[in-house]
Design an enzyme around this catalytic site. Structure first.
Site, PDB file in Angstrom:
ATOM      1  N   CYS A 179       0.823  -1.208   0.000  1.00 51.07           N
ATOM      2  CA  CYS A 179       0.000   0.000   0.000  1.00 51.07           C
ATOM      3  C   CYS A 179       0.859   1.262   0.000  1.00 51.07           C
ATOM      4  CB  CYS A 179      -0.949  -0.006   1.198  1.00 51.07           C
ATOM      5  SG  CYS A 179      -0.106  -0.013   2.809  1.00 51.07           S
ATOM      6  N   HIS A 229      -1.076   2.110   7.498  1.00 54.38           N
ATOM      7  CA  HIS A 229      -1.679   1.843   6.186  1.00 54.38           C
ATOM      8  C   HIS A 229      -1.745   3.156   5.424  1.00 54.38           C
ATOM      9  CE1 HIS A 229      -4.301   0.419   3.024  1.00 54.38           C
ATOM     10  NE2 HIS A 229      -5.175   1.365   3.329  1.00 54.38           N
TER      11      HIS A 229
END
Length: 890
Positions: free
Chosen positions: A143, A215
């Site tokens: 990510c 994230h």
């Protein structure tokens, strides 16, 4: 959040705002360079999330979901349900700890950040959209690639090709699940090469509450209750991290949580290595030597040898979390695979001969068979393993060592060549020593010595030998004179001190200050204060003099307490060291300031300070960070090179690492998680297994952490057991007690476990309560409203049950995750530390004395011959399997 965080994306006063482009007018919108765009296409094809994969969750490195996206989509599925949603539940928040508030902020006041959309991602400080890809999502662990998409629009034409090469290398170097510190270093490198990206916006980097997991957001929004970092551009990200370099959050994993060492691409196909049996060549020869000393003409002697053969080797030598051992004592310490069919057939033949009547096989015949077993490594060198050979044959990579991927194959081939040429010599030595020359084997081929060949220029004529001798003598005399002058210069710089009988308080000669009266000590030593905190750093940040070693230290000058510190380090008792480290640090601080050889004292003080932190973390949590262990090992190599002796059983760093790997408490916590996820009879079976393991471990010596885990696990299972056995009418208090204990268990051991059995019972109680309320006859308008509310509650409960079932199904499907997504992680380990370790190892092995390029060839001395019983064999297990090498009789 800044004051501008409440500013909305669009101007609500403008009537045409729904038709506006998210990135401005198409005529002025930034366009990505063609080279960069083609590079992104190649990166996307390799690292995009598969179309059939579940894009609604974040998967950790263990393959299990760790977060769910689009919380508001489940709460507000339709207009009517949005109006009926409880107002108090529309703000998703979690408590922000002090450590997290350094880098993160609470964004629960901006619910649009947690909503999934098909348009854009957001940046954190102004909550504005950023340019990103919305047609797909990156694979789990990658990510962080979303951070570099907005940077691609800011690259100038001159730097386009360089940035394209940077993007090509990015996924291969960082791999999956890098640390936040690795992302920070990558951004610094990008700023140095491409300064135009400094003001580029970046998507939100979100942190999971209470867990070292990050994230990088995309169009799916943020996971519920996660905290955004307080940065919205490349410059603000670098500035934020630079101002907080000592924060533990930098060790967090981007995309996952946890940092345990393991083989990154271990799968079920490698599980057979766990039960396979190995033995070192040294242990094999030692065991056979012991068997030859037994009287083989008696029944008792043959039974003893039979038992010895059945106990050969060890299992559980390697697994996903346990690396294949490295060897440092030579070829006799490589591992032979006993579970191979070829080796098993030879062992079974000897076993059958031992079980035959005495008249069939004499003692001499059996001795010949046993001696022949010593040649197993030479006859089957293809199943002899070193770490390089094992990892190359099985294509395994240990995390934190991705820099070795390119050299594993080369090192494995070198090990194969050395083993194939050395095993015959080892077998010959074994035969001659065990049979006193009675048996002979054919002459082994000579061991190949590997060296680098250099092209030498062709000389027209040979130089005079006397001229070379004269040059050598002159050079030696000049070198001795220079060395003598240099030593005199160093001695002239040293300050003379007066030694005391006890720990010294020193004053410099020629100082204007008068010395303290006899029997008294000054209020503080000259120089730095003794209670000054030592800097926490690694050896590469210090510059030590090579002459500062234990041999150059005057122990009379240093005092008796320094000698006690040296003896404590040599004994290697962690409990003694933990008690003596605080006082020793203050004494060493004084020696650094006033005594000669201060570089050595500084190194010892740094080692003790780092060791004290590691011992404290181990006693409290049965854990020690890899960076601390790496620093300890580096310092131990430096101290050992300077004459400090360590315990032969293992250095303190090795003892701490072994304790962490064999932690009973952590094993029980993982076993408890497995039991909690089961239901029905599976839960009862796993609970009984866990309690049996606890009963067996109570008999051993345990740490305080292990005792705490055992007590809490026992209480938790004891509280859950009556919940499954009592009547439904008495279920409520037992269920509440079990859920409370489970929450306490999670808080104590930093876990987020849930019990499938408790969740099922709780939902069953809610459903039964709702059904009872629905069955009542409405008697008034208020009752009718209550019935409608119950119907809505039933609908909501059905959706929650479906969501719970979907989570269970996603956990089961996650087991099939491909090994490509887990191949690389934590690639940017401290390269300087690794280089220091390699250099220290080279010097300790005498690498500095090897032949330099251009020097004439010299004969390489042969290694010392193998000596049986030179050391006691080491076994990982003592499990006896009587039928391991037995084959069925026809």
């Amino acid at each position: 959040m800044s004051a501008s965080s409440s500013r909305l994306l669009f101007d609500c006063g403008s009537l045409d705002w729904p038709n506006k482009s998210l990135f401005g007018d198409p005529t002025t919108r930034d366009v990505m360079n063609e080279h960069i765009s083609s590079t992104w296409n190649a990166v996307i094809r390799r690292h995009m999330l598969a179309p059939n994969a579940n894009a609604e969750t974040i998967l950790g490195r263990d393959g299990l979901p760790s977060a769910q996206f689009d919380a508001y989509g489940a709460m507000l599925p339709s207009f009517i349900q949005a109006l009926n949603a409880p107002t108090t539940r529309l703000r998703i928040s979690a408590p922000l700890s002090t450590a997290e508030s350094i880098l993160c902020a609470d964004a629960s006041h901006a619910p649009w950040l947690y909503m999934a959309n098909s348009v854009c991602a957001y940046e954190a400080t102004h909550l504005q959209p950023v340019q990103t890809f919305i047609a797909f999502n990156f694979a789990h662990g990658y990510c962080y690639l979303s951070l570099f998409i907005p940077l691609s629009f800011r690259i100038t034409f001159e730097n386009a090709r360089g940035f394209s090469r940077f993007l090509e290398q990015l996924p291969d170097i960082l791999g999956a699940y890098p640390t936040l510190a690795a992302i920070y270093k990558t951004m610094l490198f990008a700023i140095r090469l491409f300064p135009e990206v400094l003001q580029a916006p970046i998507p939100i980097i979100a942190k999971r509450p209470g867990v070292l997991q990050f994230h990088v957001s995309d169009a799916r929004g943020l996971p519920p209750s996660w905290f955004p970092m307080k940065c919205g551009s490349v410059a603000s990200f670098v500035a934020l991290i630079t101002n907080n370099l000592n924060s533990d959050l930098l060790n967090g994993i981007v995309g996952s949580n946890g940092d345990g060492e393991h083989y990154t691409n271990w799968n079920s196909g490698h599980d057979h290595w766990i039960v396979n049996r190995f033995i070192t060549v040294k242990d094999l020869h030692s065991s056979l030597k012991s068997a030859l000393e037994v009287d083989l003409d008696t029944e008792g002697g043959r039974n003893a040898v039979l038992d010895l053969l059945l106990d050969l080797g060890v299992t559980n030598l390697v697994r996903r979390e346990k690396r294949f051992p490295a060897y440092f004592q030579g070829a006799e310490s490589v591992y032979l695979l006993l579970s191979c069919e070829r080796v098993g057939n030879e062992l079974v033949a000897v076993q059958d001969a031992l079980q035959e009547p005495l008249a069939n096989y004499s003692g001499l015949d059996l001795r010949a068979l046993i001696i022949n077993l010593g040649g197993l490594p030479s006859r089957h060198s293809d199943i002899c393993y070193t770490r390089n050979i094992f990892e190359n044959d099985n294509h395994l990579v240990w995390n934190f060592e991705f820099y070795r991927i390119a050299s594993i194959t080369k090192n494995a081939q070198i090990d194969r060549d050395v083993l194939s040429s050395s095993m015959a010599n080892l077998f010959s030595d074994f035969v001659s020593e065990s049979s006193n020359g009675q048996y002979r084997v054919k002459e082994p081929r000579p061991v190949v010595q590997y060296r680098v060949e250099h092209d030498e220029p062709v000389a027209s004529s040979a130089p005079s030998a006397w001229w070379q001798v004269l040059i050598g003598i002159t050079t030696a005399i000049l070198g001795a004179i220079i060395f003598f002058l240099w030593r005199c210069f160093l001695r002239a710089k040293r300050v003379k001190f007066q030694a005391k009988d006890s720990f010294p308080w020193f004053t410099t000669s020629g100082d204007d200050d008068s010395p303290p009266p006899p029997g008294d000590s000054p209020s503080r030593p000259p120089g730095r204060s003794p209670d000054r905190v030592l800097p926490r750093t690694v050896v590469r940040d210090l510059s030590f003099n090579d002459d500062d070693d234990l041999h150059s230290v005057d122990l009379n000058e240093a005092g008796s307490r320094f000698g006690e510190v040296v003896s404590l380090i040599a004994r290697g008792n962690l409990r003694e060291l933990a008690g003596a480290i605080p006082e020793s640090l203050s004494n060493l601080t004084l020696l650094q300031t006033s005594a000669s050889g201060s570089g050595f004292y500084t190194m010892v003080a740094l080692y003790l300070a780092t060791l004290g932190d590691a011992i404290t973390a181990f006693h409290e949590h049965n854990d020690a960070s890899p960076a601390t262990i790496q620093s300890l090992r580096t310092l131990e190599l430096q101290l050992e090179a300077r004459g400090l002796r360590f315990n032969e059983a293992g250095t303190p760093a090795n003892l701490i690492q072994r304790g962490v790997n064999s932690s009973v408490g952590r094993a029980l916590v993982r076993l408890t998680q497995s039991a909690l996820l089961a239901t029905g009879e599976n839960f009862r079976t796993r609970m009984a297994t866990t309690l049996e393991r606890i009963a067996a471990e109570r008999l051993n010596t345990l740490t305080a952490y292990d005792q705490r885990v055992i007590e809490m696990t026992t209480e938790l299972l004891a509280a859950i057991k009556p919940v499954l056995e009592v009547e439904r009418s008495e279920l409520t208090p037992h269920l509440a007690n079990a859920e409370a204990l489970l929450q306490v268990y999670n808080n104590l051991f930093s876990t987020d476990y849930v019990s499938a059995s408790l969740l099922a019972l709780r939902r069953e109680m809610i459903l039964r309560s709702a059904e009872g309320r629905v069955g009542e006859q409405p008697t008034s308008a208020s009752d009718a409203a209550n019935e409608e509310l119950v119907q809505r509650s039933m609908t909501k409960l059905d959706k929650e049950i479906e969501l719970f079932q979907a989570q269970i199904d996603s956990q089961r499907r996650a087991v099939t995750i491909t090994e490509a997504s887990n191949l690389r992680e934590n690639i940017l380990q401290p390269i300087n530390t690794v280089a220091n370790i390699a250099m220290a190892g080279a010097f300790l092995r005498g690498g500095a004395r090897h032949r330099m390029p251009g020097m004439p060839d010299v004969a390489t001395p042969m290694p010392n011959p193998f000596r049986a019983f030179s050391g006691r064999g080491h076994s990982l297990t003592t499990t006896r399997s009587g039928g391991l090498f037995r084959r069925p009789r026809v």
